[in-house]
Motif scaffolding. Structure first.
Motif, short mmCIF file in Angstrom:
data_model
loop_
_atom_site.label_atom_id
_atom_site.label_comp_id
_atom_site.label_asym_id
_atom_site.label_seq_id
_atom_site.Cartn_x
_atom_site.Cartn_y
_atom_site.Cartn_z
N ASP A 169 0.82 -1.22 0.00
CA ASP A 169 0.00 0.00 0.00
C ASP A 169 0.84 1.25 0.00
O ASP A 169 0.40 2.30 -0.44
N ASP A 170 2.05 1.15 0.57
CA ASP A 170 2.83 2.39 0.63
C ASP A 170 3.79 2.48 -0.55
O ASP A 170 4.87 3.00 -0.43
N ALA A 171 3.39 1.95 -1.69
CA ALA A 171 4.18 2.15 -2.91
C ALA A 171 4.09 3.61 -3.30
O ALA A 171 3.08 4.27 -3.08
N VAL A 172 5.17 4.12 -3.81
CA VAL A 172 5.17 5.55 -4.10
C VAL A 172 5.36 5.78 -5.58
O VAL A 172 5.63 4.87 -6.34
N GLY A 173 5.25 7.02 -5.96
CA GLY A 173 5.38 7.38 -7.36
C GLY A 173 6.83 7.46 -7.77
O GLY A 173 7.72 7.00 -7.05
N PRO A 174 7.11 8.06 -8.93
CA PRO A 174 8.47 8.16 -9.42
C PRO A 174 9.31 9.02 -8.47
O PRO A 174 8.78 9.75 -7.63
N LEU A 175 10.61 8.92 -8.61
CA LEU A 175 11.50 9.72 -7.78
C LEU A 175 11.16 11.19 -7.94
O LEU A 175 10.90 11.65 -9.04
N PRO A 176 11.22 11.92 -6.86
CA PRO A 176 10.86 13.34 -6.93
C PRO A 176 11.96 14.21 -7.52
O PRO A 176 11.82 15.41 -7.57
N PHE A 177 13.05 13.61 -7.94
CA PHE A 177 14.11 14.42 -8.54
C PHE A 177 14.58 13.74 -9.81
O PHE A 177 14.47 12.53 -9.95
N PRO A 178 15.06 14.51 -10.75
CA PRO A 178 15.57 13.87 -11.95
C PRO A 178 16.96 13.28 -11.67
O PRO A 178 17.70 13.83 -10.87
N VAL A 179 17.25 12.17 -12.32
CA VAL A 179 18.57 11.58 -12.14
C VAL A 179 19.51 12.25 -13.11
O VAL A 179 19.38 12.12 -14.31
N MET B 170 0.64 3.00 -20.39
CA MET B 170 1.79 3.18 -19.51
C MET B 170 1.32 2.89 -18.10
O MET B 170 0.98 3.78 -17.33
N VAL B 171 1.32 1.61 -17.79
CA VAL B 171 0.68 1.18 -16.55
C VAL B 171 1.27 1.85 -15.31
O VAL B 171 0.57 2.16 -14.36
N THR B 172 2.57 2.10 -15.35
CA THR B 172 3.21 2.78 -14.22
C THR B 172 2.54 4.12 -13.95
O THR B 172 2.18 4.43 -12.82
N ILE B 173 2.38 4.90 -15.03
CA ILE B 173 1.81 6.23 -14.87
C ILE B 173 0.33 6.13 -14.54
O ILE B 173 -0.18 6.85 -13.68
N GLN B 174 -0.34 5.21 -15.18
CA GLN B 174 -1.77 5.04 -14.96
C GLN B 174 -2.03 4.71 -13.50
O GLN B 174 -2.95 5.26 -12.88
N THR B 175 -1.21 3.83 -12.95
CA THR B 175 -1.36 3.48 -11.53
C THR B 175 -1.11 4.69 -10.65
O THR B 175 -1.83 4.92 -9.69
N PHE B 176 -0.10 5.45 -11.02
CA PHE B 176 0.24 6.64 -10.25
C PHE B 176 -0.93 7.61 -10.24
O PHE B 176 -1.31 8.17 -9.21
N ILE B 177 -1.55 7.79 -11.41
CA ILE B 177 -2.68 8.71 -11.52
C ILE B 177 -3.84 8.22 -10.66
O ILE B 177 -4.45 8.98 -9.90
N GLU B 178 -4.12 6.93 -10.77
CA GLU B 178 -5.25 6.40 -10.00
C GLU B 178 -4.99 6.47 -8.51
O GLU B 178 -5.88 6.75 -7.73
N ASP B 179 -3.73 6.24 -8.13
CA ASP B 179 -3.39 6.33 -6.71
C ASP B 179 -3.52 7.74 -6.17
O ASP B 179 -3.64 7.95 -4.97
N ASN B 180 -3.44 8.70 -7.10
CA ASN B 180 -3.52 10.10 -6.67
C ASN B 180 -4.87 10.70 -6.98
O ASN B 180 -4.98 11.87 -7.34
N ASN B 181 -5.90 9.88 -6.88
CA ASN B 181 -7.28 10.35 -7.08
C ASN B 181 -7.48 10.99 -8.43
O ASN B 181 -8.16 12.01 -8.56
N ASN B 182 -6.86 10.43 -9.43
CA ASN B 182 -7.04 10.91 -10.81
C ASN B 182 -6.70 12.39 -10.99
O ASN B 182 -7.26 13.05 -11.84
#
Lengths: 614, 183
Positions: free
Chosen positions: A24-34, B63-75
């Motif tokens: 559940d605590d999976a997070v989004g992409p890194l908040p900084f560019p590499v 782009m499932v990664t992004i799609q998941t991210f969007i859904e996780d963030n209340n669209n």
């Protein structure tokens, strides 16, 4: 294909790893560019578990530090501050103020940037320009990501205690070669030369599943010689199973899996042996029970590890209708008569094939009333086993000595044979037994090979069939044939193609024999090997040729060529009229055969294609 | 805490939920009929070199990664989503590739490094179709090739010692041999 290198690589698979996490605590992409344009080491640690165990390292980390992932997972990163895998304490040259700073940043939950002395597994020093970033879950830090930019450390440490000078020279050479291939360039320069190979930055899973699994067994063995990482990957049994399935088809793999686990070779070994046939050997198999009354011209077929036999010609040329089963899985295999309520009419010269998993289908043959074209299916696993007639519409002409095979595990293909008044046939019919009400369908072709009997049909490459040999019509005469014809049933309009031939005039593609062709014959045995090759032996052969020589052909080759296969052990003696079936995908069991002697179905010959596990 | 008060509040909530559900259904229907005028906004993606792309939601769905991210963030789709591992060149290629219906021939015109970058991006973005096509092309390219070729192709360093390499070559010798035959 054109290849040029004009783009830079990025390296961040650890992030995709985390994003695919199901927590559940999976997070989004890194908040900084590499920003690093040269490849970096990547480490992810679990900040919730005590002492921040490593849960992921990338391939660059592995290659540069010399530590494999499995060696470091679960440990804290501080081992890199110890010189070599056996040292227990931080090396004195490692700056302890930097270490304290790391500690402080982690405690406060802020980012750390700095430089630290680390050591490879072989003890050689590395400068680690390190950036640690905490990743927040709901309200706590769940992970820490470490990005490491390694460079050479100009420190003279002397040899690692316990290692010889030769070893340390060798390891530092390797170190040089690895780092020089990294070719670090100043940040901001987009034209970076290729560093560590891009492909190894993919996770093992993607590399194995998506790329390696598509290669042939030989390719995998070859790829295993490329580097350590690939060597390790190619040792994986699951990968080999996928390779086998992709190379041989799911039907073949399924059959191979019917062998009980204890007796089964690993997939890697199986792939090798079934490719090279290095372990192929003839063996004699003694079984119990008896097929009585004795008979010839029966038909036998394998279902998993069981051999099923039906019908045949008895002593007074009497067509028989009984069914026998031999279970080769049992420790003491013996023929057992199967009690069935309503068997098909007795016959000989018929075909028996396996369909729909554990069912057997009988077609044609010669019965008491003459030639037959009926279809009966036996469900071997029903209690009790039952024969059931399939009244298929528009059946082919009644016949005997035709050939048959099963396509897709569900479709019966029947071809050629001898009809009433001794007329030879050249048609091809298909019956789809997966349907509720199966309907016979003739396969329309513009041209057919000369009609024949006593030939063989083998399936290869999914939906292709190969016809070989037989007694073929040639004008007013009949000759034994060694022709090979193939047909691709996945085509819109399938057609017969001649592969290699005896040079009969008028046939397309003849005059192109490749290799040492088997002498013409009928009533021989054809075994389909995984991967599409066909093995031929036995049969009624003209002249003084030995029928027990094994011939092998790969119809998928660009230029299919016959080869002789030399195999240890004693083959069945000069004989024809065998019935053969392949049990468990690797054992060709040869039964009966016209030897002029009494039928001894208690002694069978087996051509085993792979080693057996004792 | 009167029953009436609660029931009207719950009725209001229920009504709001229904409306949201209907809006979602409407969006789904619209999404399926791609010729319709979009009520939904394009999704903004920001590549590692700070370039912002506006991409149709239907493409982002792959782009499932992004799609998941969007859904996780209340669209929430108003702010650009950062893609730290994908450069603008790569994203541009991906969109181009998609526009061409994932034509394999197109990939073969690209440079090898670019193909690798595409693979890493497809892997990161979790774009199954793209990843399947690209990895298949790579697999086809290394089929039946020598060990040296594979090393060079992937720029892999041979990290075996000479002894190890000799042993492994022997172990895998069958890969390079033909049949037992009598030619």
């Amino acid at each position: 294909m054109e290849w040029d290198s004009n783009s830079d690589l990025s390296d961040d698979e650890a992030v995709s790893f985390m994003l695919n996490d199901d927590d559940d605590d999976a997070v989004g992409p890194l908040p900084f560019p590499v920003l690093q344009t040269a490849p970096c080491g990547f480490v992810v640690t679990d900040a919730v578990e005590p002492d921040h165990p490593i849960i992921y390292v990338n391939a660059v980390f592995e290659m540069v530090t010399g530590y494999r992932a499995e060696e470091v997972l679960g440990r804290n990163c501080r081992f890199l501050q110890c010189r070599g895998p056996f040292a227990k304490r931080r090396h004195p040259l490692v700056d302890s103020t930097v270490v304290s700073e790391i500690r402080r940043c982690l405690d406060e939950g802020v980012e750390f940037q700095g430089e630290l002395l680390n050591f490879r597994k072989d003890g050689s020093p590395l400068m680690n320009r390190l950036r640690l970033t905490p990743i927040y879950g709901e309200d706590e830090i769940t992970h820490v990501i470490g990005i490491q930019f390694f460079t050479e450390a100009n420190i003279d440490l002397g040899p690692l205690p316990g290692s010889t000078i030769k070893e340390s020279t060798k390891s530092s050479d390797r170190f040089h070669s690895v780092l020089s291939s990294l070719n670090p360039v100043p940040v901001g320069d987009r034209n970076v030369t290729r560093g560590i190979c891009g492909i190894l930055q993919l996770s093992d899973e993607v590399l194995s599943l998506k790329i390696l699994a598509r290669l042939t067994p030989r390719d995998i063995a070859s790829v295993g010689s490329v580097c350590r990482h690939l060597y390790e990957l190619t040792k994986n049994e699951d990968l080999w199973r996928m390779v086998c399935q992709n190379a041989w088809g799911s039907e073949t793999t399924r059959v191979l899996e019917t062998v009980p686990g204890a007796r089964r070779l690993g997939w890697g070994r199986l792939a090798r042996e079934l490719t090279t046939l290095e372990a192929a050997a003839w063996r004699k198999l003694t079984v119990g029970g008896a097929v009585e009354p004795s008979r010839c011209n029966f038909s036998a077929c394998a279902v998993g590890n069981r051999v099923v036999l039906f019908g045949g010609e008895g002593v007074n040329m009497q067509p028989m209708n009984d069914t026998f089963v031999l279970d080769l899985n049992s420790s003491n295999p013996e023929w057992q008569h199967v009690q069935v309520s309503s068997p098909p009419p007795g016959r000989w010269g018929h075909t028996l094939s396996c369909v729909n998993g554990s069912r057997l289908v009988v077609f044609g043959g010669c019965g008491t009333q003459g030639l037959l074209n009926d279809v009966f299916v036996l469900d071997l696993d029903a209690k009790p086993p039952t024969w059931r007639e399939i009244s298929g519409l528009a059946p082919p002409l009644p016949r005997s000595w035709h050939s048959s095979c099963t396509l897709d595990g569900t479709k019966l293909i029947v071809s050629g044979g001898c009809a009433d008044s001794g007329v030879l046939l050249s048609d091809t019919f298909l019956l789809d037994l997966s349907m509720e009400k199966p309907v016979w369908r003739e396969i329309p072709v513009a041209w057919t090979p000369p009609s024949r009997l006593g030939h063989t049909l083998s399936v290869y490459g999914g939906r292709k069939i190969l016809m070989f040999g037989g007694l073929a019509k040639c004008g007013a005469l009949r000759f034994r044939s060694s022709d090979v014809f193939t047909m691709d049933l996945s085509e819109e309009e399938p057609c017969w193609r001649c592969v290699t031939g005896s040079g009969l005039p008028g046939l397309p593609g003849t005059g192109n024999p490749g290799g040492i062709a088997p002498p013409p014959r009928l009533d021989h045995v054809a075994v389909s090997l995984p991967g599409g090759r066909i093995l031929i032996f036995g049969g009624s052969v003209a002249g003084l040729h030995s029928a027990s020589q094994l011939y092998i052909l790969d119809p998928t080759d660009e230029k299919p060529t016959w080869r002789i296969l030399n195999v240890p052990g004693r083959p069945p003696r000069f004989a024809w009229g065998h019935s053969t079936c392949v049990v468990g995908g690797t054992r060709a069991i040869v039964m009966g055969g016209q030897t002029g002697e009494e039928w001894m179905l208690s002694e069978l010959h087996e051509l085993s294609l792979a080693s057996s596990v004792s | 805490m009167g029953e009436k008060g609660e029931s009207s509040k719950s009725a209001m909530l229920k009504h709001a939920e229904e409306e949201e559900l209907n809006t979602k259904r409407l969006k789904t229907v619209e999404g399926e009929e791609s010729n319709m005028v979009e009520e939904t906004e394009n999704i903004k993606l920001k590549t590692s070199d700070e370039i912002i792309f506006e991409v149709e939601p239907s493409i982002v769905k792959e782009m499932v990664t992004i799609q998941t991210f969007i859904e996780d963030n209340n669209n929430e789709t108003s702010i650009p989503i950062p893609l730290p591992n994908v450069t603008s060149n790569t994203l541009r290629r991906i969109l181009e590739f998609k526009a061409r219906g994932f034509d394999e021939e197109f990939v073969k015109t690209l440079g090898m490094d670019e193909v690798f970058e595409l693979i890493l991006a497809a892997n990161y973005l979790n774009m199954k179709t793209l990843l399947d096509i690209l990895t298949k092309i790579i697999a086809d390219f290394i089929k039946n090739k020598s060990v040296e070729f594979v090393r060079k192709f992937f720029n892999i360093v041979n990290d075996f010692t000479p002894e190890e390499e000799a042993k492994i070559r022997e172990e895998n010798a069958w890969a390079f041999e033909g049949f037992e035959c009598d030619d």
